[in-house]
Design an enzyme around this catalytic site. Structure first.
Site, PDB file in Angstrom:
ATOM      1  N   ASP A 119     -32.278  35.071   5.791  1.00  0.00           N
ATOM      2  CA  ASP A 119     -31.198  34.266   5.220  1.00  0.00           C
ATOM      3  C   ASP A 119     -31.082  32.891   5.921  1.00  0.00           C
ATOM      4  O   ASP A 119     -31.890  32.564   6.804  1.00  0.00           O
ATOM      5  CB  ASP A 119     -29.895  35.079   5.335  1.00  0.00           C
ATOM      6  CG  ASP A 119     -29.019  34.943   4.111  1.00  0.00           C
ATOM      7  OD1 ASP A 119     -29.081  33.907   3.450  1.00  0.00           O
ATOM      8  OD2 ASP A 119     -28.239  35.876   3.836  1.00  0.00           O
ATOM      9  N   ASP A 176     -25.878  32.916  -4.729  1.00  0.00           N
ATOM     10  CA  ASP A 176     -25.749  34.361  -4.928  1.00  0.00           C
ATOM     11  C   ASP A 176     -25.320  34.725  -6.347  1.00  0.00           C
ATOM     12  O   ASP A 176     -24.434  34.089  -6.926  1.00  0.00           O
ATOM     13  CB  ASP A 176     -24.709  34.924  -3.946  1.00  0.00           C
ATOM     14  CG  ASP A 176     -25.229  34.913  -2.518  1.00  0.00           C
ATOM     15  OD1 ASP A 176     -26.335  34.379  -2.285  1.00  0.00           O
ATOM     16  OD2 ASP A 176     -24.521  35.437  -1.640  1.00  0.00           O
TER      17      ASP A 176
HETATM   18  C1  GLA Z   1     -26.159  35.494   1.696  1.00  0.00           C
HETATM   19  C2  GLA Z   1     -27.308  35.955   0.793  1.00  0.00           C
HETATM   20  C3  GLA Z   1     -26.928  37.260   0.127  1.00  0.00           C
HETATM   21  C4  GLA Z   1     -26.607  38.321   1.175  1.00  0.00           C
HETATM   22  C5  GLA Z   1     -25.526  37.815   2.107  1.00  0.00           C
HETATM   23  C6  GLA Z   1     -25.320  38.737   3.303  1.00  0.00           C
HETATM   24  O1  GLA Z   1     -25.041  35.162   0.967  1.00  0.00           O
HETATM   25  O2  GLA Z   1     -27.617  34.972  -0.145  1.00  0.00           O
HETATM   26  O3  GLA Z   1     -27.972  37.715  -0.724  1.00  0.00           O
HETATM   27  O4  GLA Z   1     -27.773  38.638   1.883  1.00  0.00           O
HETATM   28  O5  GLA Z   1     -25.825  36.531   2.622  1.00  0.00           O
HETATM   29  O6  GLA Z   1     -24.347  38.276   4.168  1.00  0.00           O
END
Ligand code: GLA
Length: 371
Positions: A119, A176
């Site tokens: 990430d 997301d």
């Molecule tokens: C980010 C990523 C998500 C998930 C969260 C976890 O937002 O884009 O897919 O992995 O972190 O905290």
């Protein structure tokens, strides 16, 4: 293809959930269809690194330890995935890999990890983010273990331009996803123009699936209708996107299972040519690309997967694709098969048309026959 804990469970993960999920993937037949990774997302970590500065797990959530869990998951026939972050802390504030890339890559390899999602939160100011993915890619290769490297920097620095070189096998192209039609539509139909960067071992990733969540879980946002989930899945298959299930497969309903388990669509997704669908228009119809996008994905056997979608909120419409617009000779006969049902829709010349309800799609395979 596989499953990831984030969309439904967020930080509420536990080793029994992971083992039960692996068992459910086997029982439902999804494992056999190709969902072969079981991946833990954020929040598996202990508060701090151990005495030797290694990452370690939350012992309340994983009393048997991550290496034992990885072994159990392997024993059921799956690859095991874990999550870290290029910054100092993960997006949920857990300890992450910045400055410890080599150590963490080795730890993951020692634990039997097969897949790393990486990430992008809490990156120190002034550091070039791309360098951090190159660094972790290098560290993973140095372990000698084959670990799939999944970059998750949300498309911020155009990872499709450098991800392959950094050793990434896939890279998120967007923010997301959430379990709503608006999210699916915004993400799924924003992928055009990136198709040249996708191919075997290097995929554009528009985020994990929400099929089957039905408005319940960590990224719930109202849920989607059956037609909307079908559009979501068909689109991800056409886009050659990684298929990571995000619902609770232990309690999946029959309709969602039929979507995720559709072998014809999975075959389109997994086609060995590895092409990502492109957006096409038609000379024979007053297409509005925004409302009625038409996608075509070339397949290794000479066929074409065609998806025509109706983004109108209320009207059922007749959608049409002309051979000319999708790169076929206009007199070429094609056998048309409905990819959802498997039904043979006959031989068509010059064009194919069919009706689609609001938010639904027509998804077919065209097999060109001799002229
Ligand atoms: C980010 C990523 C998500 C998930 C969260 C976890 O937002 O884009 O897919 O992995 O972190 O905290």
């Amino acid at each position: 293809m596989g499953w990831n804990s984030w969309n439904t469970f967020g930080e509420n993960i536990h080793e029994s959930l992971i083992e039960e999920t692996a068992a459910a993937l086997v029982e439902t037949g999804l494992a056999e269809i190709g969902y072969r990774f079981v991946n833990i997302d954020d929040c598996w970590h202990a508060e701090a690194r151990d005495d030797e500065e290694r990452l370690t797990w939350d012992a309340a959530k994983f009393p048997g330890g991550i290496p034992r869990l990885a072994e159990a998951v392997h024993g059921m026939g799956f690859g095991f995935g874990i999550y870290s972050c290029a910054g100092t802390h993960t997006c949920a504030g857990r300890v992450a890999s910045f400055g410890n890339e080599e150590k963490d890559a080795q730890t993951f390899a020692d634990w039997g990890v097969d897949f790393l999602k990486y990430d992008y939160c809490n990156k120190p100011f002034g550091v070039d983010g791309r360098t951090l993915y190159f660094r972790m890619g290098q560290a993973l290769r140095s372990t000698g273990r084959h670990i799939i490297f999944s970059a998750c920097e949300w498309g911020n620095t155009e990872p499709w331009l450098w991800g392959r070189q950094a050793g990434c096998h896939m890279w998120r192209t967007t923010g997301d996803i959430s379990d709503s039609w608006e999210s699916i539509k915004a993400i799924g139909f924003s992928q055009f123009g990136k198709e040249l960067y996708a191919g075997p071992n290097a995929w554009n990733d528009p985020d994990m699936l929400v099929v089957g969540m039905k408005g319940v879980g960590n990224v719930a946002a109202g849920g989607c209708s059956l037609d909307e989930y079908k559009t979501h899945f068909a689109l991800w298959c056409l886009l050659a996107a990684p298929l990571l299930i995000g619902c609770d497969v232990r309690s999946i309903d029959a309709e969602s299972l039929a979507i995720l388990g559709n072998r014809r669509l999975v075959a389109v997704n997994q086609d060995k040519m590895g092409a990502q669908a492109r957006l096409v228009g038609s000379d024979y119809h007053h297409w509005d690309h925004t409302l009625f996008p038409t996608l075509v994905k070339p397949l290794a056997d000479g066929g074409l997967a065609l998806g025509m979608f109706n983004l109108h909120d209320e009207r059922t419409v007749q959608l049409q694709a002309a051979w000319e617009a999708i790169g076929l000779h206009d007199r070429r006969p094609c056998q048309v098969q409905d990819l959802w049902t498997g039904e043979d829709l006959g031989v068509h010349r010059s064009f194919f048309c069919a009706k689609a309800a609001p938010h639904a799609g027509v998804v077919v395979k065209l097999t060109p026959l001799p002229l």
